[in-house]
Design a protein around this motif. Structure first.
Motif, PDB file in Angstrom:
ATOM      1  N   MET A 125      15.356 -36.813  23.550  1.00  0.00           N
ATOM      2  CA  MET A 125      16.392 -37.704  24.058  1.00  0.00           C
ATOM      3  C   MET A 125      16.941 -38.532  22.898  1.00  0.00           C
ATOM      4  SD  MET A 125      16.266 -36.833  27.210  1.00  0.00           S
ATOM      5  CE  MET A 125      17.267 -38.086  28.008  1.00  0.00           C
ATOM      6  N   ARG A 126      18.176 -38.209  22.543  1.00  0.00           N
ATOM      7  CA  ARG A 126      18.803 -38.906  21.411  1.00  0.00           C
ATOM      8  C   ARG A 126      20.101 -39.571  21.845  1.00  0.00           C
ATOM      9  NH1 ARG A 126      19.002 -34.630  16.604  1.00  0.00           N
ATOM     10  NH2 ARG A 126      19.475 -36.523  15.409  1.00  0.00           N
ATOM     11  N   ALA A 161       7.417 -27.116  23.393  1.00  0.00           N
ATOM     12  CA  ALA A 161       7.060 -28.459  22.937  1.00  0.00           C
ATOM     13  C   ALA A 161       6.660 -28.450  21.464  1.00  0.00           C
ATOM     14  CB  ALA A 161       5.927 -29.020  23.788  1.00  0.00           C
ATOM     15  N   GLY A 162       7.349 -29.266  20.691  1.00  0.00           N
ATOM     16  CA  GLY A 162       6.963 -29.542  19.320  1.00  0.00           C
ATOM     17  C   GLY A 162       6.505 -30.980  19.199  1.00  0.00           C
ATOM     18  N   PRO A 163       6.364 -31.511  17.993  1.00  0.00           N
ATOM     19  CA  PRO A 163       5.901 -32.905  17.827  1.00  0.00           C
ATOM     20  C   PRO A 163       6.802 -33.924  18.516  1.00  0.00           C
ATOM     21  CG  PRO A 163       5.764 -31.701  15.751  1.00  0.00           C
ATOM     22  CD  PRO A 163       6.488 -30.810  16.702  1.00  0.00           C
ATOM     23  N   GLY A 205      -0.967 -36.827  23.770  1.00  0.00           N
ATOM     24  CA  GLY A 205      -0.442 -37.579  22.641  1.00  0.00           C
ATOM     25  C   GLY A 205      -0.974 -37.099  21.309  1.00  0.00           C
ATOM     26  N   ARG A 206      -1.955 -36.211  21.335  1.00  0.00           N
ATOM     27  CA  ARG A 206      -2.562 -35.720  20.087  1.00  0.00           C
ATOM     28  C   ARG A 206      -1.847 -34.455  19.621  1.00  0.00           C
ATOM     29  NH1 ARG A 206      -8.316 -32.687  19.856  1.00  0.00           N
ATOM     30  NH2 ARG A 206      -8.418 -32.285  17.600  1.00  0.00           N
ATOM     31  N   ILE A 207      -1.541 -34.394  18.343  1.00  0.00           N
ATOM     32  CA  ILE A 207      -0.935 -33.220  17.722  1.00  0.00           C
ATOM     33  C   ILE A 207      -1.991 -32.570  16.835  1.00  0.00           C
ATOM     34  CG2 ILE A 207       0.889 -32.346  16.215  1.00  0.00           C
ATOM     35  CD1 ILE A 207       2.567 -34.764  17.024  1.00  0.00           C
ATOM     36  N   ILE A 208      -2.327 -31.324  17.148  1.00  0.00           N
ATOM     37  CA  ILE A 208      -3.361 -30.593  16.411  1.00  0.00           C
ATOM     38  C   ILE A 208      -2.679 -29.753  15.346  1.00  0.00           C
ATOM     39  CG2 ILE A 208      -5.227 -28.910  16.596  1.00  0.00           C
ATOM     40  CD1 ILE A 208      -5.466 -29.730  19.548  1.00  0.00           C
ATOM     41  N   GLU A 209      -3.050 -29.958  14.110  1.00  0.00           N
ATOM     42  CA  GLU A 209      -2.494 -29.184  13.003  1.00  0.00           C
ATOM     43  C   GLU A 209      -3.637 -28.478  12.292  1.00  0.00           C
ATOM     44  OE1 GLU A 209      -0.066 -31.732  10.631  1.00  0.00           O
ATOM     45  OE2 GLU A 209       1.628 -31.581  12.014  1.00  0.00           O
ATOM     46  N   GLN A 210      -3.901 -27.266  12.745  1.00  0.00           N
ATOM     47  CA  GLN A 210      -4.935 -26.418  12.159  1.00  0.00           C
ATOM     48  C   GLN A 210      -4.601 -24.968  12.496  1.00  0.00           C
ATOM     49  OE1 GLN A 210      -8.287 -27.966  14.594  1.00  0.00           O
ATOM     50  NE2 GLN A 210      -8.530 -25.863  15.358  1.00  0.00           N
ATOM     51  N   ALA A 211      -5.155 -24.067  11.720  1.00  0.00           N
ATOM     52  CA  ALA A 211      -4.884 -22.640  11.939  1.00  0.00           C
ATOM     53  C   ALA A 211      -5.623 -22.154  13.185  1.00  0.00           C
ATOM     54  CB  ALA A 211      -5.321 -21.837  10.715  1.00  0.00           C
ATOM     55  N   PHE A 212      -4.932 -21.386  13.994  1.00  0.00           N
ATOM     56  CA  PHE A 212      -5.557 -20.757  15.166  1.00  0.00           C
ATOM     57  C   PHE A 212      -4.758 -19.494  15.513  1.00  0.00           C
ATOM     58  CE2 PHE A 212      -2.311 -23.544  16.894  1.00  0.00           C
ATOM     59  CZ  PHE A 212      -1.720 -22.780  17.890  1.00  0.00           C
ATOM     60  N   VAL A 213      -5.404 -18.622  16.232  1.00  0.00           N
ATOM     61  CA  VAL A 213      -4.756 -17.389  16.702  1.00  0.00           C
ATOM     62  C   VAL A 213      -4.640 -17.469  18.215  1.00  0.00           C
ATOM     63  CG1 VAL A 213      -4.899 -14.872  16.862  1.00  0.00           C
ATOM     64  CG2 VAL A 213      -5.675 -16.046  14.782  1.00  0.00           C
ATOM     65  N   GLY A 255       6.929 -37.839  21.167  1.00  0.00           N
ATOM     66  CA  GLY A 255       7.476 -38.993  20.480  1.00  0.00           C
ATOM     67  C   GLY A 255       8.146 -39.953  21.428  1.00  0.00           C
ATOM     68  N   PRO A 256       8.652 -41.046  20.914  1.00  0.00           N
ATOM     69  CA  PRO A 256       9.308 -42.049  21.766  1.00  0.00           C
ATOM     70  C   PRO A 256      10.486 -41.490  22.548  1.00  0.00           C
ATOM     71  CG  PRO A 256       8.876 -42.927  19.566  1.00  0.00           C
ATOM     72  CD  PRO A 256       8.580 -41.468  19.501  1.00  0.00           C
TER      73      PRO A 256
END
Length: 691
Positions: A351-352, A377-379, A402-410, A383-384
């Motif tokens: 929403m901008r 859904a991305g980061p 609210g948590r964004i996980i940034e790690q490698a996964f398949v 967000g606000p």
């Protein structure tokens, strides 16, 4: 009667060409001997003649001929329609009379052949097979005993022998039936499909109203009237894509010969005029192209795509006539035309200040009333200005933590995904999962509704692709914006095109991709309905079906199979359109329809006995056709060049076929006798010349 005669022939000991050369040499020698008046010319000529005769080996062969019987093929219709009324008894009576007539006649050989048929009667196919193994010169005729409903009558047939037909059944038989004269192969969803139907009752005047009932897929019935012996228009609603079924029934009468053809199945395929998709993207990113390319490549999809490149408050000094961007048509899309779309996709949208929040409430209503929505859904989602803070979040099957996980996964297909048609095709083996590329970011979510289905998991087995039915519509959430890595082939890539195609078509209610559907099939013996339910969630309990004839409800339990599916056998032998209901342990019901498309075969479509179908073929081959109930004709054995039938008789042709038997062979010039004779002549010539 046997006849005998003798035949003179030769069996040369040498090739005939060599014998001809020897004869020429001998003749030349005799001529030379004669010209020069040599002594012994006569006996030398005799010896040459004897040698030539011995080498020619003339023989006399004794022959005898024997008259062969004429073969009459009798094809007996043993199809299902022959069991109606007393047709079988009439058939047996005709067979018995034929056998009695020619039992003591050695000149006629009757060969009987039964022609079975559950779905059709193919008399001429059997006749072709019999004729291929028969000496045609011995064929005295063909007799068919049938009710006249033969389904492979050729356009022409030249037997060079009579074709007679005896028709079983009666003239006063009554068989009312429904016939589809024009079908609708396809129908537009939301409109009606029209069929042309004829209600046939030979005993009613044309145009007489006949009451008919239509049973629709949803279980409702409506009564209509069709004109007797004329085509009438019947419409059925096309409520969804895929196979759309209805059953048309006409009341049966007690005196009818067959009641199965009083109903027909109406079937069409529902197609959407065009699937319209609205794709709303936030700021440009690599995954945006994946959705756009996929949807544009589908010829059945109309795509409207908007990318928000800048918010309204951001200034731009570019002159209006040089500006390539257009204002976002908010009101036109979300108030006027939203209902025209089948699917709305929010791809990393935030929403901008472009889309007022109350318009998202219209999206919620759009899904509630039968539309579909997908959120990638991305980061920015958490967000606000993210969609998680709008009315759209209440629509989603999962809520972010609210948590964004940034790690490698398949990404992996879980157990539910192996059962769901959207992901079952890409799941691979449970013991050896497919090798897919890695993703590196995921939004942590938790399932917000027990009816939500997680079919893909990501980091730490957290939900990655979640799907859910929402009232009349459908929603899905992909909690990562990294799918574009598969499209680029990163780390080996993955089945991105197949997954996105199946997901989007599930959201747009493609019937073949529906989960928890019940597949039905008829058991081999025809006595049971076999229901197979690939159930996601609570295990099934009971299945029931409603007998279309009696209205009785029949119940059967489900049992789990080795492939994790569930199966129930419902004892119902009635054929037609059958509604099936199944219930699981949570009390949820699932409906299905079973249709026996072979309810009307060629054998049951028309069971009235009739000579009309075979009359032209019989006339072409000079035969007799008549009903058994009127009495059988007199059977005769007649000359082949005479007429083969009359008003009350049927004849079989005399072929005068014979079998020749070769007897003994007598040599006219025995080699030992010739040798002794030549020796005597030579001795005589030698003695005469020595004096």
């Amino acid at each position: 009667m046997n006849q005998g005669w003798q035949n003179l022939q030769i069996a040369p000991l040498l090739d005939i060409t060599i014998l001809q050369a020897l004869a020429v040499v001998c003749l030349a020698a005799v001529i030379i001997f004669t010209l020069f008046r040599l002594r012994g010319t006569v006996w030398r000529a005799v010896v040459m003649v004897l040698v030539l005769l011995a080498l020619l080996a003339p023989q006399v062969t004794d022959h005898e001929s024997e008259k062969l019987s004429d073969i009459v093929l009798v094809l007996v219709d043993r199809s299902a329609s022959q069991n109606i009324a007393d047709r079988a008894a009439q058939t047996e009576a005709a067979i018995a009379e034929l056998q009695d007539r020619f039992a003591e006649d050695p000149t006629i050989e009757l060969r009987f052949e039964d022609v079975p048929g559950e779905t059709d009667t193919r008399m001429f196919a059997v006749l072709d097979q019999l004729l291929s193994g028969l000496p045609r010169e011995r064929l005295g005729g063909v007799m068919m005993i049938t009710d006249g409903q033969v389904h492979d009558v050729p356009s022409s047939l030249d037997l060079n022998a009579p074709l007679h037909v005896l028709i079983s059944g009666g003239r006063d038989e009554r068989d009312r039936r429904l016939v589809i004269r024009q079908s609708a192969d396809y129908g537009i969803v939301g409109k009606d499909a029209e069929f042309m139907i004829e209600a046939i009752d030979p005993q009613l005047p044309a145009g007489t109203a006949i009451p008919v009932r239509i049973l629709l897929e949803d279980g409702t019935e409506r009564d209509i009237a069709l004109p007797a012996n004329e085509q009438g228009r019947v419409s059925i609603p096309v409520s969804h894509a895929g196979s759309v079924l209805a059953e048309l029934r006409m009341d049966t009468l007690a005196e009818e010969t067959d009641k199965t053809n009083n109903r027909v199945i109406l079937e069409t395929t529902g197609v959407r005029d065009r699937l319209r998709v609205l794709l709303l993207s936030g700021e440009p990113h690599p995954g945006e192209r994946a959705w756009r390319n996929l949807l544009r490549a589908d010829p059945g999809v109309d795509l409207v795509h908007f990318t928000i490149l800048r918010p309204p408050e951001k200034g731009d000094d570019t002159p209006i006539n040089e500006l390539a961007l257009i204002p976002f048509p908010i009101r036109d899309l979300f108030e006027v035309r939203l209902r025209q779309f089948d699917l709305v996709i929010f791809d990393r949208y935030q929403m901008r200040g472009v889309l007022p929040p109350h318009y998202l409430e219209k999206v919620v209503d759009f899904v509630r009333w039968g539309g579909a929505a997908l959120v990638v859904a991305g980061p920015e989602y958490v967000g606000p200005d993210g969609l998680s803070n709008t009315a759209l979040n209440d629509l989603m099957p999962a809520v972010p933590t609210g948590r964004i996980i940034e790690q490698a996964f398949v990404p992996r297909v879980n157990q539910a995904g192996r059962l769901h048609p959207v992901t079952a095709a890409i799941a691979g083996s449970p013991t050896k999962p497919p090798k897919w590329g890695q993703w590196y970011r995921q939004i942590e979510t938790r399932i917000s509704d027990p009816d939500a289905m997680t079919v893909l998991t990501g980091a730490d087995d957290m939900p990655l692709l979640i799907m859910q039915r929402f009232e009349e519509g459908r929603v899905a959430m992909l909690s990562s914006d990294q799918m574009w890595l598969w499209q680029r082939g990163h780390d080996g890539g993955g089945p991105v095109a197949e997954l996105l195609r199946r997901l989007s078509h599930w959201l747009m209610k493609e019937p073949a991709l529906d989960e928890n559907t019940i597949k039905t099939e008829r058991s081999p013996d025809g006595e049971n309905l076999i229901l197979t339910w690939r159930k996601i969630g609570a295990s099934p309990l009971l299945a029931n079906a409603i007998d279309p004839e009696s209205g009785e409800q029949i119940t059967a339990p489900f049992e789990q199979q080795a492939d994790q599916s569930w199966q129930a056998r419902v004892p119902i032998s009635t054929r037609g359109l059958i509604r099936v209901q199944a219930r699981d342990r949570d009390g949820r019901n699932q409906a299905a329809l079973h249709v026996d498309r072979d309810t009307l075969s060629a054998e049951t479509r028309n069971t009235n006995s009739t000579p009309d179908l075979l009359a032209d073929m019989v006339d072409e081959n000079g035969g007799y056709i008549g009903r058994i109930e009127d009495g059988l004709p007199e059977f005769r054995h007649v000359q082949a060049d005479r007429g083969w039938h009359g008003s009350n008789w049927a004849g079989f042709a005399q072929t005068n076929s014979i079998k020749t038997i070769i007897g003994g062979v007598t040599n006219l010039v025995p080699i030992p006798f010739v040798a002794l004779l030549i020796a005597a002549i030579c001795l005589f010539g030698w003695r005469s010349e020595s004096n």
